[in-house]
Scaffold this motif. Structure first.
Motif, PDB file in Angstrom:
ATOM      1  N   PHE A 129       1.522  -5.341  22.366  1.00 36.03           N
ATOM      2  CA  PHE A 129       2.071  -4.233  23.391  1.00 36.03           C
ATOM      3  C   PHE A 129       2.873  -3.506  22.470  1.00 36.03           C
ATOM      4  O   PHE A 129       3.700  -4.627  20.965  1.00 36.03           O
ATOM      5  N   LEU A 130       2.630  -2.132  22.456  1.00 36.60           N
ATOM      6  CA  LEU A 130       3.412  -1.669  21.399  1.00 36.60           C
ATOM      7  C   LEU A 130       4.230  -0.768  22.791  1.00 36.60           C
ATOM      8  O   LEU A 130       3.384   0.056  24.078  1.00 36.60           O
ATOM      9  N   ASP A 131       5.041   0.118  21.383  1.00 36.94           N
ATOM     10  CA  ASP A 131       5.934   1.155  22.574  1.00 36.94           C
ATOM     11  C   ASP A 131       5.941   2.671  22.734  1.00 36.94           C
ATOM     12  O   ASP A 131       4.247   2.915  21.704  1.00 36.94           O
ATOM     13  N   SER A 132       6.014   3.233  22.557  1.00 34.26           N
ATOM     14  CA  SER A 132       5.919   4.937  22.489  1.00 34.26           C
ATOM     15  C   SER A 132       5.964   5.128  21.520  1.00 34.26           C
ATOM     16  O   SER A 132       5.378   6.538  20.491  1.00 34.26           O
ATOM     17  N   GLN A 133       6.513   5.028  20.108  1.00 37.47           N
ATOM     18  CA  GLN A 133       6.609   4.832  18.892  1.00 37.47           C
ATOM     19  C   GLN A 133       6.061   3.817  18.470  1.00 37.47           C
ATOM     20  O   GLN A 133       5.951   4.414  16.982  1.00 37.47           O
ATOM     21  N   HIS A 134       4.837   2.925  18.561  1.00 38.22           N
ATOM     22  CA  HIS A 134       3.905   2.277  18.239  1.00 38.22           C
ATOM     23  C   HIS A 134       4.656   1.285  17.275  1.00 38.22           C
ATOM     24  O   HIS A 134       3.960   0.972  16.461  1.00 38.22           O
ATOM     25  N   ARG A 135       5.679   0.844  17.903  1.00 35.58           N
ATOM     26  CA  ARG A 135       6.111  -0.256  17.325  1.00 35.58           C
ATOM     27  C   ARG A 135       5.673  -1.950  18.272  1.00 35.58           C
ATOM     28  O   ARG A 135       5.364  -1.250  19.425  1.00 35.58           O
ATOM     29  N   VAL A 136       5.609  -2.858  17.787  1.00 36.32           N
ATOM     30  CA  VAL A 136       4.972  -3.808  18.468  1.00 36.32           C
ATOM     31  C   VAL A 136       6.104  -4.092  18.848  1.00 36.32           C
ATOM     32  O   VAL A 136       7.127  -4.976  18.667  1.00 36.32           O
ATOM     33  N   LEU A 137       5.894  -4.379  20.878  1.00 40.26           N
ATOM     34  CA  LEU A 137       7.000  -5.115  21.366  1.00 40.26           C
ATOM     35  C   LEU A 137       6.256  -6.322  21.270  1.00 40.26           C
ATOM     36  O   LEU A 137       7.450  -7.289  21.742  1.00 40.26           O
ATOM     37  N   ARG A 138       5.139  -6.913  21.460  1.00 36.54           N
ATOM     38  CA  ARG A 138       5.102  -8.046  22.067  1.00 36.54           C
ATOM     39  C   ARG A 138       3.419  -8.466  21.209  1.00 36.54           C
ATOM     40  O   ARG A 138       2.899  -7.447  21.220  1.00 36.54           O
ATOM     41  N   CYS A 139       3.524 -10.207  20.890  1.00 38.32           N
ATOM     42  CA  CYS A 139       1.457  -9.802  20.168  1.00 38.32           C
ATOM     43  C   CYS A 139       1.901 -11.227  21.770  1.00 38.32           C
ATOM     44  O   CYS A 139       2.808 -11.851  21.460  1.00 38.32           O
ATOM     45  N   GLU A 140       0.463 -11.315  22.049  1.00 43.46           N
ATOM     46  CA  GLU A 140       0.111 -12.603  23.031  1.00 43.46           C
ATOM     47  C   GLU A 140      -1.461 -12.933  22.988  1.00 43.46           C
ATOM     48  O   GLU A 140      -1.487 -11.872  22.692  1.00 43.46           O
ATOM     49  N   ASP A 141      -1.133 -14.105  22.903  1.00 37.59           N
ATOM     50  CA  ASP A 141      -2.932 -14.349  23.272  1.00 37.59           C
ATOM     51  C   ASP A 141      -2.771 -14.781  24.541  1.00 37.59           C
ATOM     52  O   ASP A 141      -2.244 -15.212  25.251  1.00 37.59           O
ATOM     53  N   LEU A 142      -3.990 -13.527  25.400  1.00 39.50           N
ATOM     54  CA  LEU A 142      -4.045 -13.865  26.496  1.00 39.50           C
ATOM     55  C   LEU A 142      -5.082 -15.164  27.320  1.00 39.50           C
ATOM     56  O   LEU A 142      -5.369 -14.937  27.988  1.00 39.50           O
ATOM     57  N   PHE A 143      -6.270 -14.525  26.717  1.00 41.67           N
ATOM     58  CA  PHE A 143      -7.644 -15.636  26.587  1.00 41.67           C
ATOM     59  C   PHE A 143      -8.244 -16.354  25.720  1.00 41.67           C
ATOM     60  O   PHE A 143      -7.651 -16.023  24.048  1.00 41.67           O
ATOM     61  N   PHE A 144      -8.520 -17.333  25.922  1.00 39.65           N
ATOM     62  CA  PHE A 144      -8.595 -18.426  24.936  1.00 39.65           C
ATOM     63  C   PHE A 144     -10.556 -18.737  25.253  1.00 39.65           C
ATOM     64  O   PHE A 144     -10.978 -18.930  26.544  1.00 39.65           O
ATOM     65  N   GLY A 145     -11.433 -18.964  24.559  1.00 40.30           N
ATOM     66  CA  GLY A 145     -12.618 -19.206  25.111  1.00 40.30           C
ATOM     67  C   GLY A 145     -12.909 -20.255  23.972  1.00 40.30           C
ATOM     68  O   GLY A 145     -12.950 -20.909  23.102  1.00 40.30           O
ATOM     69  N   THR A 146     -14.453 -20.360  23.793  1.00 41.98           N
ATOM     70  CA  THR A 146     -15.520 -21.588  23.252  1.00 41.98           C
ATOM     71  C   THR A 146     -16.252 -20.729  21.939  1.00 41.98           C
ATOM     72  O   THR A 146     -15.466 -19.574  22.038  1.00 41.98           O
TER      73      THR A 146
END
Length: 224
Positions: A129-146
């Motif tokens: 997830f990035l701000d308006s300057q394209h800096r990283v606000l957050r990195c998150e693993d949202l979904f997990f599969g097989t």
């Protein structure tokens, strides 16, 4: 034999101190992390055996805990050291990606994603997830599969993006097979995510698929 058992100037540790870490082979670097071998097998021999067993450093990193612990001489302590080294590399790569403009430093973003996703044996869907300057606000693993895929829900991605005040996002997921080419399902979910986020004025900058030592960029291929 432990690293302490090497005669001065002969072991990987002395070579690293004298010539730098880049001068060491994969086996020598791994031997330093292992520190000790086991009966009739030095740390360096053990490292070489592991690299052969797992078809190189990439295969070793991608291996799961149970398979590694089943190898001769690899106990919880050695396994923990290997995991710690990988996590430090992942955090350093994220720090560099977070400090950079991801549009002009895509190599740092890809390097981080290789560290972050390349070791998983099942599919993981990650959002940067990035701000308006394209800096990283957050990195998150949202979904997990097989090994067959992960279920990705655009609504959940949109909720997180609004929660973090993101102006843009980069999607990424791994292909445990090692092949970085997108499947038809990858293309469909990317279209759905782009449609959902466009309604919120959140830009999708890229969707990167991580394979074994390589990546596929939807943006570079003109698919966004």
């Amino acid at each position: 034999m432990s690293m302490a058992g090497w005669a001065f100037g002969e072991g990987p540790r002395d070579k690293l101190l004298e010539r730098g870490a880049s001068a060491l082979s994969d086996g020598e670097l791994l031997a330093l992390l292992l520190n000790t071998g086991y009966r009739d097998c030095s740390a360096l021999d053990m490292a070489r055996n592991l690299l052969k067993e797992f078809d190189g450093i990439s295969g070793l990193i991608r291996s799961d805990q149970s398979r590694l612990l089943a190898c001769s001489g690899v106990g919880p302590a050695k396994y923990a050291r290997l995991c710690a080294a990988m996590e430090l590399a992942r955090r350093q790569a994220l720090q560099k990606a977070s400090a950079a403009d991801v549009l002009t430093s895509s190599s740092e973003t890809r390097r981080f994603l290789q560290y972050h996703l390349g070791s998983h044996s099942a599919e993981v869907f990650t959002c940067l997830f990035l701000d308006s300057q394209h800096r990283v606000l957050r990195c998150e693993d949202l979904f997990f599969g097989t090994l067959d895929g992960a279920a990705v829900y655009p609504r959940e991605v949109a909720i997180r993006a609004l929660q973090y005040g993101a102006a843009a996002v980069i999607f990424a997921h791994n292909h445990p097979s090692g092949v970085a080419e997108p499947s038809s399902a990858d293309r469909r979910i990317t279209e759905r995510l782009c449609s959902a986020l466009s309604l919120l004025d959140i830009r999708v900058l890229d969707h990167i698929i991580v394979g074994c030592g390589r990546e596929y960029s939807f943006a570079e291929q003109g698919l966004l």
